[in-house]
Each structure stands twice: as C-alpha cells, then as structure tokens.
Design a protein around this motif. Structure first.
Motif, short mmCIF file in Angstrom:
data_model
loop_
_atom_site.label_atom_id
_atom_site.label_comp_id
_atom_site.label_asym_id
_atom_site.label_seq_id
_atom_site.Cartn_x
_atom_site.Cartn_y
_atom_site.Cartn_z
N GLN A 165 -25.55 14.45 39.43
CA GLN A 165 -25.36 15.56 38.50
C GLN A 165 -26.29 16.72 38.86
O GLN A 165 -27.47 16.70 38.52
N PRO A 166 -25.79 17.78 39.53
CA PRO A 166 -26.60 18.98 39.73
C PRO A 166 -26.74 19.73 38.41
O PRO A 166 -25.82 19.77 37.60
N THR A 167 -27.91 20.30 38.18
CA THR A 167 -28.16 21.08 36.97
C THR A 167 -28.83 22.40 37.34
O THR A 167 -29.31 22.57 38.46
N TRP A 239 -21.23 20.63 35.92
CA TRP A 239 -19.86 20.35 35.45
C TRP A 239 -19.61 20.93 34.06
O TRP A 239 -18.48 21.20 33.69
N LEU A 240 -20.68 21.15 33.30
CA LEU A 240 -20.54 21.71 31.95
C LEU A 240 -20.63 23.24 31.96
O LEU A 240 -19.90 23.93 31.24
N ALA A 241 -21.51 23.77 32.81
CA ALA A 241 -21.74 25.22 32.83
C ALA A 241 -20.76 25.98 33.71
O ALA A 241 -20.54 27.18 33.50
N ALA A 242 -20.15 25.30 34.70
CA ALA A 242 -19.36 25.99 35.73
C ALA A 242 -18.30 26.96 35.18
O ALA A 242 -18.24 28.12 35.61
N ARG A 294 -17.89 18.71 41.91
CA ARG A 294 -18.91 19.01 40.91
C ARG A 294 -20.01 17.97 40.87
O ARG A 294 -21.11 18.22 40.37
N PHE A 295 -19.71 16.78 41.39
CA PHE A 295 -20.66 15.67 41.28
C PHE A 295 -21.26 15.28 42.64
O PHE A 295 -21.85 14.22 42.76
N ALA A 296 -21.09 16.11 43.63
CA ALA A 296 -21.63 15.79 44.96
C ALA A 296 -23.10 16.21 45.05
O ALA A 296 -23.95 15.45 45.49
N GLY A 297 -23.38 17.43 44.64
CA GLY A 297 -24.76 17.92 44.74
C GLY A 297 -25.10 18.31 46.16
O GLY A 297 -24.47 17.84 47.12
N PRO A 298 -26.08 19.19 46.36
CA PRO A 298 -26.47 19.58 47.70
C PRO A 298 -27.19 18.48 48.45
O PRO A 298 -27.83 17.64 47.84
#
Length: 299
Positions: A165-167, A239-242, A294-298
C-alpha cells in the motif's frame, strides 16, 4: 447415536475446543449455542466421558478432551479432503466463506474482486464483515481476514502477502491557499495534521513532526472526508486518494517525503487442510491484486 450424530458431535467438539466457547462455536458452524451444546453432550453420553471441564468463568478441555482433540481435528480435515476429491469433477468451487476486511479497502477493492471471482465460480457465497479491529479468526468463525500493515506473531495464523500500500500526504487546494503550501517538514508547524491515530505522528518523516494542531480520526474514510473538506493535511493510501488527485480535489504535499510501503495480507487459521472454496478465493484475490497497479508500489 448414529454415525451422523457422532460426526456432528465431533464437529461441535472441535469447534468449541478451537474457539473457546459454545457461542463462538455456534457462529463458526452456523448453529445455535444450544444445538452445539447438545451435540457435544450426546457425544459425551455415548462414551460416558466428560470432554470439557465447565465452570461459570472458564471452559477448558478435560484430560479425555485433550486426548481426543488432535485426532478429531485430523479426522475432520481428512474427511473434508476426501469430500473435495469426490467433488473435484463437479465444477467450480462453491460454498460460504466469511471474510473480515477494513471498511474502505473492503468496499473499494475487495467487494469488486469478490464479485468478479463469483462470476467465474457462481457457487461461492460471501459473508463480509467490515471492521478495523483485529478479529479472533477461529473464535469468530472467520475463514479469511484482509489486513494492512505488520501482523502480530501468531502461531495459529497463516498469512499470504497480496501487495503493498503506497501512501502520501495530501490536502485540498482550498486549504493550501489559506494555510500555505509547505516546502519542508518544518513548514508543517502551524498546519492542521490529520492522523489515523494519536500514536501515529508520522515517524517516517525526515525530521520529527513539529508540535502543532493534530486531529486523530481513526478511520481512513473519515480521514478522506476531512481532507476533502479542507480541514488539514492527511496521509492517505494511493488507492483511496487517486481519483481525487486526478480530479484536482486533492493535491500532493511534500512528495519527497516517502512513507513506508505497508504490506496487504490475507490471513487465515492454520490447519492441515484448506477447503477448496477458501483456496479458490485466496488465489483469486492474490491474482486480482497482483494485476492492480495501485498496489505495486515503487521499487
């Protein structure tokens, strides 16, 4: 007492032994507390043995119950495995699965993923509980739990990581026009910082979060509402803010400050046999999240 009654008694006995109470066993089995108690009592009467030591405050296995528990659980798991072998050629997996999930991730990602999975396996049925608390899986009859972040070390759990989860920090343009756009962590002094909890404090910042106006909201949905309403700067999952970033309703704040990527995991009770319906859902959700950028992250 026929063989069906013995089997029902063993199922009730194992459910009570695993969950700790007759009520929790009833939830797990889809029976009333009274039905579970009667099934265990009939099993005890059949062999003239006491399987539980009962008191007002405690329910624990007797010596005979301790001896039976492992054998009974393995026998039930073997029976379930045999039934799956017999039914393997009957088509797609089916049956009811109880799933616990955080409210926002559950609504916005889990539900669509489950509905897509059910379109391929129409026999699947879902009972979904949306909650931020940590479920006691066995006691509450939960087959799978979706969890974000580090998990406690529990020997009775098995976990499979689905994604990350990227934030990032975000705020409404109207808020930033009034309060100013921070260019460094020190500039957060004087800003309203919207936190998930008081214990949060954004420890991943390159400098400590300056003391100032902080509001703890405890739920990602409430946090999103507050940020959109221009009440301050908040840390939100991508995923929530995009969609709100894409529409311009929100904009990034301090994008060089990188919060840690949190693991998103599926958890289930440890056991020797995992029902086919549960394996189907685990594999389906893992594939769905792996295909979602959305759930991969850098990195």
């Amino acid at each position: 007492m026929g063989s069906d009654d013995v089997l029902a008694g063993l199922r009730a006995f194992v459910a009570v032994a695993d969950s700790g109470t007759f009520s929790a066993a009833g939830v797990r089995l889809g029976l009333s507390r009274s039905a579970v108690s009667k099934a265990v009592s009939r099993l005890e009467e059949r062999r003239n043995v006491r399987l539980f030591e009962r008191s007002r405050r405690q329910l624990r296995l007797s010596e005979a119950g301790e001896a039976l528990h492992g054998y009974a659980r393995r026998a039930l798991e073997a029976l379930a495995a045999a039934e799956e072998v017999l039914g393997a050629g009957a088509g797609a997996a089916g049956g009811r699965i109880r799933i616990s999930a955080p409210p926002q991730l559950g609504r916005l990602w889990l539900m669509p993923a489950l509905f897509a999975l059910r379109a391929r396996s129409p026999g699947l049925r879902f009972d979904i509980e949306f909650s931020t608390r940590r479920s006691e899986l066995v006691a509450e009859g939960v087959d799978l739990a979706l969890r974000i972040g580090a998990l406690p070390d529990r020997a009775e759990w098995v976990a499979r990581r689905l994604g990350r989860q990227p934030t990032g920090l975000v705020a409404a343009p109207a808020y930033l026009r009034v309060a100013g756009v921070p260019t460094g962590v020190a500039d957060l002094q004087g800003h309203t910082c919207l936190l998930q909890s008081r214990a949060d404090g954004w420890p991943w910042l390159s400098q400590p979060l300056p003391a100032g106006d902080q509001i703890a909201l405890g739920d990602s949905g409430a946090l999103l509402d507050a940020v959109l309403a221009g009440q301050g700067i908040g840390l939100l999952p991508q995923w929530l803010a995009a969609p709100h970033l894409q529409s311009g309703a929100l904009q990034p704040v301090l994008p060089r400050e990188r919060p840690p990527l949190l693991p998103i995991q599926l958890v289930w009770p440890r056991g020797h046999h995992l029902p086919r319906r549960v394996r189907t859902v685990i594999d389906g959700l893992a594939a769905a999240m792996a295909a979602d950028p959305r759930f991969a992250g850098p990195g």
